[in-house]
Design an enzyme around this catalytic site. Structure first.
Site, PDB file in Angstrom:
ATOM      1  N   ASP A 247     -16.652 -33.583 -28.085  1.00  0.00           N
ATOM      2  CA  ASP A 247     -17.959 -34.218 -28.242  1.00  0.00           C
ATOM      3  C   ASP A 247     -19.088 -33.247 -27.925  1.00  0.00           C
ATOM      4  O   ASP A 247     -18.874 -32.200 -27.310  1.00  0.00           O
ATOM      5  CB  ASP A 247     -18.080 -35.423 -27.302  1.00  0.00           C
ATOM      6  CG  ASP A 247     -17.214 -36.595 -27.737  1.00  0.00           C
ATOM      7  OD1 ASP A 247     -16.777 -36.597 -28.900  1.00  0.00           O
ATOM      8  OD2 ASP A 247     -16.978 -37.488 -26.908  1.00  0.00           O
ATOM      9  N   LYS A 269     -20.908 -37.229 -30.651  1.00  0.00           N
ATOM     10  CA  LYS A 269     -21.708 -38.449 -30.744  1.00  0.00           C
ATOM     11  C   LYS A 269     -22.895 -38.332 -29.795  1.00  0.00           C
ATOM     12  O   LYS A 269     -22.778 -37.825 -28.695  1.00  0.00           O
ATOM     13  CB  LYS A 269     -20.880 -39.678 -30.358  1.00  0.00           C
ATOM     14  CG  LYS A 269     -19.642 -39.899 -31.197  1.00  0.00           C
ATOM     15  CD  LYS A 269     -18.886 -41.108 -30.695  1.00  0.00           C
ATOM     16  CE  LYS A 269     -17.607 -41.316 -31.488  1.00  0.00           C
ATOM     17  NZ  LYS A 269     -16.636 -40.246 -31.248  1.00  0.00           N
TER      18      LYS A 269
END
Length: 471
Positions: A247, A269
């Site tokens: 991420d 994200k």
């Protein structure tokens, strides 16, 4: 090569230690771990040695050293502060061709003790031949961090299968390939997870009907940013990865620790903006694992605290793909610690509540009355975009508008920033805070100036003034 590395079998063998002090105590502890029958020559004993003698764990010869004491021993250690006595022990032992070690006196040693990494029955020994013992110790510490505690049990299980595998696989090359596959695959993963029975079943199945490579998904918490907060288990797993899906929250310092030839895929994200849709990430994890790869899903903080790790593992479970979880240091713990803000404190907060500011649109609203209670600390993840609503709701439900608050940006990293203020200024503080940021609400925040220790922590009062003035 100054010394030939050897491993001595000392079980039930007689060993003589001359000296009864603290140095002797350390050596005797090592000898006892190896199963030696220890006799100690000393007029007085260290209290811990005296206790061992009372338990029958060693034999005490409360007398002066005599050469005849060497006649029936396998090896000798001199651990006294008397240089002349140490020399005498060395000479007498050499004359009888006994292995002898005079502690911290290399010329008077026919053998030396290495630094040891103990994963019995797997043992790693490191020696500088007496030239740089501190260097050997530092190397031992590095190796300790790389070798899982499960290696010892894994070696024991493998030893139990050796004869059967030798009978079933007649060639040396065939056996080598079998074990390389086992130690790099599902067998090793199950042993690391503590599931010995399932690991043995994997070996049984491989013997009966060799399978193709078996992949798995390992969910790893990368911590809040500082690579030093990564767990040892997390580091070990990252060094075994074939593919890493990570991420945006994972720091460059942590990514640098991934195995060099592993494929790295960013599925990052941020609140309201997904580089890769969650269902696509789930499918990628499953597909790579079905190709026989070890897939590490690297997530900032802890994967089970607002990280959607549970959703990813639900998909893996439904697909029949094996998985493991390695927890990490969550931001609420790491960032507040680096900001000098204790989550709980007897004088200010008896509980801490973790809340996400980025919730599903169709989910139940927060119990604001519960969150607004005093004498508790709120740690709010992904809350900067809703800081105004959070502030308004907490005040409307009874939290004092002057309650101390902090916005910790990029917590635990070199560019960490800590902005402090009061609940009625939370939106101003959060508006321009670099991401990722954690919101902290509670009386404990007032301890920040007193307890801030991280060198990159910013002067909270000056920052607060500048932010408020900008508003």
């Amino acid at each position: 090569m100054e010394y030939l590395p050897l491993f001595a079998q000392l079980k039930q063998r007689p060993v003589l230690v001359v000296g009864g002090g603290e140095v002797a105590l350390r050596k005797i502890a090592l000898l006892r771990r190896a199963g030696a029958c220890v006799s100690v020559v000393a007029k007085k004993l260290h209290p811990e040695l005296a206790a061992l003698e009372q338990e029958g764990a060693l034999r005490w010869l409360a007398q002066s050293f005599e050469p005849a004491q060497l006649d029936a021993v396998f090896l000798v250690i001199a651990a006294t502060s008397d240089a002349a006595l140490n020399r005498r022990v060395f000479d007498e032992a050499n004359a009888r061709q006994r292995l002898v070690n005079v502690v911290d006196d290399q010329p008077l040693c026919s053998f030396i003790f290495p630094s040891i990494v103990d994963r019995s029955p797997l043992i790693v020994a490191i020696s500088s031949s007496g030239n740089a013992p501190v260097l050997a110790r530092l190397l031992r510490e590095k190796i300790e961090s790389l070798l899982p505690a499960s290696l010892g049990r894994m070696a024991e299980v493998a030893g139990g299968f050796r004869d059967r595998i030798k009978a079933r696989i007649p060639t040396t090359d065939g056996r080598r390939r079998f074990w390389e596959k086992a130690f790099r695959g599902r067998f090793a993963s199950l042993m690391a997870a503590g599931d010995t029975r399932a690991a043995e079943a994997v070996l049984e199945a491989e013997l009966d009907a060799p399978q193709g490579p078996q992949g798995e998904i390992i969910l790893v918490g990368a911590g809040p940013g500082d690579a030093g907060l990564l767990t040892l288990r997390g580091l070990q797993v990252m060094q075994q990865a074939d593919v890493v899906l990570y991420d945006h929250l994972v720091s460059d310092g942590v990514l640098d620790l991934v195995r060099r030839d592993a494929d790295r895929i960013c599925v990052g994200k941020r609140a309201g903006a997904h580089a890769v849709a969650q269902h696509e990430t789930n499918q990628m994890l499953i597909d790579f694992a079905r190709e026989g790869k070890t897939v590490v899903r690297l997530k900032g903080g802890d994967p089970f605290i607002f990280g959607r790790g549970g959703e990813e593992l639900e998909a893996a479970k439904a697909a029949g793909v094996p998985f493991q979880v390695v927890p990490g240091v969550t931001a609420a713990s790491g960032a507040t610690a680096y900001a000098g803000i204790p989550l709980t404190h007897r004088d200010y907060a008896q509980s801490a509540v973790f809340v996400t500011g980025h919730y599903k649109p169709d989910s139940e609203p927060f119990d604001w009355a519960l969150l607004a209670k005093s004498r508790q600390t709120l740690a709010i993840y992904m809350g900067t975009m809703k800081a105004a609503e959070i502030s308004q709701q907490l005040i409307a439900h009874g939290r004092d508008a002057t309650t101390p608050v902090a916005v910790i940006s990029r917590g635990t990293r070199e560019d960490q920033r800590v902005l402090t203020g009061t609940l009625d200024t939370l939106n101003i503080l959060a508006k321009d805070a670099p991401m990722p940021a954690l919101l902290v609400v509670g009386e404990v925040v007032q301890l920040h100036q007193q307890l801030a220790w991280f060198q990159h922590s910013t002067d909270a009062e000056n920052l607060r003034s500048s932010v408020v003035n900008l508003a």
